[in-house]
Design an enzyme around this catalytic site. Structure first.
Site, PDB file in Angstrom:
ATOM      1  N   ASP A   1      28.836  39.241  42.866  1.00 20.96           N
ATOM      2  CA  ASP A   1      27.444  40.032  42.819  1.00 20.96           C
ATOM      3  C   ASP A   1      28.054  41.231  43.359  1.00 20.96           C
ATOM      4  OD1 ASP A   1      24.625  39.713  43.262  1.00 20.96           O
ATOM      5  OD2 ASP A   1      24.938  40.302  45.226  1.00 20.96           O
TER       6      ASP A   1
ATOM      7  N   GLU B   1      47.348  33.021  41.828  1.00 24.90           N
ATOM      8  CA  GLU B   1      48.366  31.844  42.251  1.00 24.90           C
ATOM      9  C   GLU B   1      47.594  30.554  41.860  1.00 24.90           C
ATOM     10  OE1 GLU B   1      48.120  31.789  46.415  1.00 24.90           O
ATOM     11  OE2 GLU B   1      48.365  34.058  46.731  1.00 24.90           O
TER      12      GLU B   1
END
Length: 549
Positions: free
Chosen positions: A204, A268
């Site tokens: 957002d 990751e």
């Protein structure tokens, strides 16, 4: 967890936005919840979308309906529990659906523990976790920055005897991203959801994270400049926020460093993605380019280019061409509607139009564009904007700017599942958080489910068509010049080359194709009657054509 076909699954994907408050209520309190979304997963999967985007469901006092987070690592009891969320993830993945969640990290709620500590004194461990500044000698705010929700972007705090910054409501204080401890804490909350199996994040107000350290005043916006529409509002007409050129309160260069840290965390994990919301006026494309290039920041962004009232071939061609010319190695996510803007059928409807035909044409157009696409719940039913009485308004933005701007409640009303059920099958409550519009009942899922050619079934068919043509998913897009209100373009992938012609006029059109373009096979573009004879494509009003070159 669902099998990851490719780490780049997001490129050309179709995302379905769920606004949890309005999707399905299972507790009987008149507000949608996570178990309601679980209950409706089959509906979502039937649309042939790839992912769900969930608007915020975190703990919140709900001053801005979840976009004011008081705990980033828990579910608000209104929506359910973490166990409900884990079950939603598991069942969505079993149905082949990715799950993207809304991260609202430019600001928190003033009820967040971080802010409560920060405001308690000027020397506590979190004193610098939010944007604090002294008053000017005359007691006024530190600078001229404005809140999107009206008034100054500064609120006086009597305990610290300082102002704090808020781009939105005064109860939504801005976090200080110049402080590395804040960045670390935010990334820890992101990891919390990654570990629970979340596939991506919708970020957002992604360009609002960092402010100018010197707190310099924004200059006035020159009258001949075209500042963009934030949240679908024509700011110069209804909101003084649009009077400024927002050089210093957002889109600062340090933001890029944080986005690189965010991307490094996602790397990751396998097959995760980000889509950023960029509201930056006339600089939106430059901001998108900066945030998506290089492969080390955001995967994709969307702007407000296609969330306005303009409906013309020239406008859509310009929006796409500008993106392709400015954003060389980034990716875009196009959408026509979301929880912040008037529904697109209502924005684009003209006298004499059949709204259902317009809804079908819109998804044909959106499905043909290069980029990922995002659908907003209810658009697959052809829902129009709801008329909400002032006494029923809940949106603080709409209440503040009424009557010139009616706010966002009109696009947030509950989904309609069963025409003749209480609250159209959304809830058994005596009163729902927003009223169910009577005129929406005729568009309920149970009314469209078995009707050939209904808007709902058309969405399913058109999205299946897109999914079956690699050129439409991630192929190149090159426009063919026409002098009419017609979009004509080629979509080309390694093993497929398509031509698409879309008539945005309400009157029939004929388009002469260049001689070097030979259509070998006419493809059955769902619901479209466009044909070709001797190199001339003929189209009805709001009609399309697709052929294999």
């Amino acid at each position: 967890m669902s099998k990851t076909v490719s780490p780049d699954w997001w490129r050309g994907c179709v995302i379905y936005q769920v606004y949890p408050r309005s999707y399905q209520d299972t507790s009987g309190d008149g507000i949608g919840d996570l178990r309601g979304i679980i209950q409706r997963l089959d509906h979502i999967a039937s649309l042939n979308v790839d992912a769900i985007w969930l608007s915020p469901f975190f703990k919140s006092p709900m001053a801005d309906f979840g976009y004011d987070v008081s705990d980033y690592c828990d579910v608000d009891p209104m929506f359910g529990t973490l166990s409900d969320f884990d079950e939603l993830i598991e069942l969505a993945h079993a149905k082949g659906l990715k799950v993207i969640i809304d991260q609202v990290i430019s600001h928190s709620s003033d009820q967040h523990a971080w802010f409560k500590e920060s405001r308690s004194s000027r020397d506590n461990p979190k004193a610098d976790w939010y944007v604090w500044a002294d008053a000017k000698p005359d007691g006024t705010a530190p600078n001229n920055w404005l809140s999107i929700f009206g008034g100054p972007a500064w609120e006086w705090d009597t305990t610290r005897r300082q102002y704090y910054m808020h781009n939105f409501l005064a109860s939504q204080p801005d976090l200080n991203f110049h402080n590395p401890d804040v960045q670390d804490a935010i990334l820890d909350t992101v990891r919390f959801w990654l570990d629970r199996g979340v596939d991506g994040f919708r970020l957002d107000t992604v360009n609002f994270y960092v402010h100018d350290k010197l707190l310099r005043d924004n200059p006035a916006l020159s009258l001949n400049a075209e500042d963009g529409n934030f949240m679908g509002v024509d700011a110069p007409d209804t909101n003084p926020y649009g009077f400024q050129d927002h050089l210093y309160d957002k889109s600062q260069p340090e933001n890029i460093v944080f986005l690189q840290r965010f991307r490094a965390l996602l790397e990751e994990y396998e097959g995760r993605t980000t889509v950023g919301e960029v509201g930056d006026g006339r600089r939106s494309l430059q901001t998108v380019a900066a945030y998506t290039n290089g492969g080390d920041k955001l995967h994709m962004c969307y702007t407000f280019d296609m969330l306005g009232a303009e409906f013309s071939a020239a406008h859509f061609r310009r929006s796409i061409s500008n993106f392709q010319s400015v954003v060389k190695d980034g990716w875009v996510c196009w959408s026509f509607s979301n929880h912040d803007v008037e529904r697109h059928v209502s924005r684009w409807l003209r006298d004499g139009d059949d709204p259902e035909h317009l809804a079908r044409f819109a998804i044909t157009m959106l499905s043909s564009f290069r980029g990922s696409i995002c659908l907003y719940q209810g658009e697959e039913l052809g829902l129009e904007e709801a008329e909400i009485a002032f006494e029923d308004l809940t949106d603080p933005y709409g209440i503040r700017f009424w009557p010139a701007y009616k706010g966002r409640d009109g696009c947030r009303t509950p989904m309609v599942w069963e025409r003749n059920a209480a609250n159209a099958g959304f809830s058994t409550a005596a009163r729902t958080w927003l009223p169910v519009p009577e005129r929406h009942r005729a568009h309920a899922v149970d009314q469209q489910q078995r009707v050939y050619g209904s808007v709902l079934n058309y969405y399913r068919t058109m999205l299946a068509f897109r999914k079956n043509h690699q050129a439409l998913i991630d192929g190149d897009m090159v426009f063919i010049e026409t002098n009419k209100d017609v979009l004509a373009f080629i979509r080309e992938s390694a093993d497929e080359r398509l031509i698409v012609v879309l008539n945005l006029d309400r009157e029939p059109q004929s388009v002469i194709l260049p001689e070097d373009l030979v259509v070998r096979e006419v493809l059955d573009l769902p619901g479209c009657a466009g044909g070709i004879h001797e190199g001339v494509v003929t189209l009805r009003g709001l009609d399309g054509f697709c052929g294999l070159l």
